[in-house]
Design an enzyme around this catalytic site. Structure first.
Site, short mmCIF file in Angstrom:
data_model
loop_
_atom_site.label_atom_id
_atom_site.label_comp_id
_atom_site.label_asym_id
_atom_site.label_seq_id
_atom_site.Cartn_x
_atom_site.Cartn_y
_atom_site.Cartn_z
N VAL A 97 -7.54 3.82 1.65
CA VAL A 97 -8.04 3.26 2.65
C VAL A 97 -9.43 3.28 2.82
CG1 VAL A 97 -8.26 3.68 5.43
CG2 VAL A 97 -6.01 3.67 4.08
N GLU A 122 -5.49 1.44 10.82
CA GLU A 122 -5.48 0.61 9.67
C GLU A 122 -3.91 0.06 9.20
OE1 GLU A 122 -7.86 -0.43 7.27
OE2 GLU A 122 -6.12 -1.55 6.93
N PHE A 175 10.77 -7.29 5.58
CA PHE A 175 11.30 -5.80 5.83
C PHE A 175 12.61 -5.88 6.13
CE2 PHE A 175 6.68 -4.99 5.70
CZ PHE A 175 6.79 -3.76 5.10
N GLY A 229 17.91 -1.50 0.19
CA GLY A 229 17.65 -0.78 -1.15
C GLY A 229 17.75 0.68 -0.49
N CYS A 256 3.02 6.84 4.46
CA CYS A 256 2.97 6.36 5.83
C CYS A 256 4.24 6.67 6.72
CB CYS A 256 2.37 5.08 6.02
SG CYS A 256 0.58 5.08 5.44
#
Ligand SMILES: NC(=O)c1ccc[n+]([C@@H]2O[C@H](COP(=O)([O-])OP(=O)(O)OC[C@H]3O[C@@H](n4cnc5c(N)ncnc54)[C@H](O)[C@@H]3O)[C@@H](O)[C@H]2O)c1
Length: 471
Positions: A11, A156, A272, A276, A283
């Site tokens: 970041v 972020e 999204f 899987g 995160c």
């Protein structure tokens, strides 16, 4: 503007490179001296597409140091972008944020600075950081801070692998600030991005549909909650499709077609909704755990977020279950894992499903071979205790295996010569834990193809393709 960034990880370094590219003067500080010397030498310590190219253009506007005093000297804005890894109890470990705030309080010598929490921190951290700044200043200077520090929250949302794109062309910028001057300073800082008035880098052109970027201006707590709530929502979307995938496997439905049928509804959206092995990375696991920890402080249950985590954990167990179904015995078998990073285009192994699966397979007595296009060094450094055989090429990884598992859908894996790979195994078997391979193609290449929900859509697709050709 003069900007100081504390923490040069995924970041901090991305933010620093992008702000310097926009023309701000950026000073990056990190306590990791080895990282700083690499950056000074022009070497980029993480794998992130276009970061190197951007840093080269931005080099006149960016410098790297381990020294807080020099980094803070001219700063008008300071970003805290240090890690907030999970504690064993689920809450984030805030010791790095605390150390960064103490360092700012100790070394800042100017009259006014905006300190921005860019690290993902629990609700209420804005006030907490401000108190650390004040106390530290007072301790080292022997006088009151007197409004010298204004704290803001600027969560972020970048994704590793597309971090530069996400920073230059974001969906939104969220700023939580209760001090009008702080908001004004951040507005000025981000103006080129908000207005999209900067010249796009030649290697990352502005998307055609891009217009002005919405600024969501809130109080501190709301901005902090936006970040956690957004990540939890994305996490539960992934778990939702995986839960539907399990049912699809039972009833003989093709989960990819189901996901497409759901995702084309614009109220839902297709992103999204990829089935899987579930989420990984630094995160989602940490932020959903932190959300639950915060809720529990208020005696609040969040069963939806908890369920998303439970489903995700079970997806990893499914890899082992499926291998047991296919091979019956894992002891003494050789299993090849293609991909270690938690997703393509990054070398980040934090909470990567592949790392956990290597451990589970070894625990069951299997020999494990691994390959990843960019994360092999990191795997060696970060997981020295895992006795997996590191392969230099995918072919070496596949050779003599009893089963191969596609763990990360790197594009180069999808394009491999699967017919040639099939010749390297006695009974070619591939478990596609990402639903990313073309089952018809892989099947024709000689592999027995299977997925986490057992359903192999290859025969159905083959039939549909044949019917199409006949018609
Ligand atoms: N990585 C992502 O995709 C992502 C996306 C959104 C938000 N975040 C959040 O941003 C924050 C940073 O994440 P990251 O992935 O960049 O972490 P990271 O581990 O890659 O980088 C953190 C850096 O901070 C440095 N550091 C630690 N303590 C320091 C101190 N006191 N002073 C100076 N430097 C110090 C470390 O040496 C390291 O280089 C976290 O809170 C994370 O949750 C990450």
């Amino acid at each position: 503007m003069n900007v100081c960034i504390i923490g040069t990880g995924y970041v901090g370094l991305t933010t620093g490179a992008c702000l310097a590219y926009l023309g701000h003067q950026v000073s990056c500080i990190d306590t990791d001296a080895a990282k700083i010397s690499r950056l000074r030498a022009g070497d980029v310590p993480i794998y992130e597409p276009y970061l190197q190219e951007l840093l080269e253009i931005a080099r006149p506007h960016i410098e790297f140091s381990t020294d807080y005093r020099s980094g803070l000297a001219a700063a008008e804005v300071v970003f805290i972008a240090v890690g907030t890894p999970p504690n064993p109890d689920g809450g984030p470990d805030l010791r790095y944020v605390c150390a960064a705030a103490e360092g700012i309080g100790e070394y800042y010598e100017g009259e006014f600075v905006v300190v921005v929490n860019k690290s993902t921190v629990p609700i209420g951290s804005g006030n907490w950081v401000e108190s650390i700044l004040r106390e530290s200043f007072q301790r080292y200077r022997g006088r009151q801070a007197n409004g010298r520090f204004a704290v803001a929250s600027n969560p972020e949302f970048l994704r590793e692998g597309t971090a530069i794109y996400d920073t230059l062309y974001p969906d939104r910028v969220v700023i939580g600030a209760e001090n009008a001057h702080a908001l004004e300073v951040l507005y000025t800082l981000y103006r080129p991005i908000l207005d999209q008035s900067f010249t796009a880098p030649p290697f990352l052109t502005r998307p055609e549909e891009m217009s002005a970027v919405p600024l969501v201006s809130t109080d501190l707590s709301s901005a902090e909650l936006v970040k956690y709530a957004a990540n939890a929502f994305l996490a539960l979307k992934i778990s939702y499709i995986n839960e539907i995938g399990r049912l699809a496997g039972k009833v003989g439905a093709d989960i990819l077609q189901v996901a497409r049928g759901i995702g084309l509804d614009t109220r839902i959206g297709s992103r999204f909704l990829q089935p899987g092995v579930g989420w990984g990375g630094s995160c989602f696991g940490k932020d959903t755990a932190a959300l639950l920890a915060t809720a529990s402080e208020y005696n609040l249950r969040m069963p939806i977020v908890q369920a998303a985590r439970d489903v995700n954990r079970h997806q990893r167990d499914l890899v082992i279950e499926r291998l047991l179904d296919e091979l019956r015995i894992l002891k003494g078998r050789t299993i090849g894992l293609l991909g270690l990073a938690f997703k393509p285009q990054t070398d980040d192994l934090r909470d990567a499903p592949a790392v956990e699966i290597v451990q589970k397979l070894i625990d069951r007595g299997a020999r494990v071979k691994v390959h990843d296009p960019v994360a092999m060094n990191r795997f060696r450094q970060e997981q020295p205790q895992l006795a997996a055989l590191r392969s230099a090429t995918p072919e070496e990884c596949v050779q003599f295996c009893d089963a191969v598992v596609l763990m990360t859908e790197w594009p180069q894996y999808l394009e491999m010569n699967w017919s040639q790979l099939a010749t390297l195994m006695e009974k070619p078997l591939i478990l596609d834990a990402r639903y990313a391979l073309d089952p018809v193609r892989v099947g024709r290449a000689g592999f027995r193809y299977t997925t986490l929900d057992r359903w192999n859509p290859a025969p159905a697709r083959l039939a549909a393709a044949t019917a199409g050709a006949l018609a």
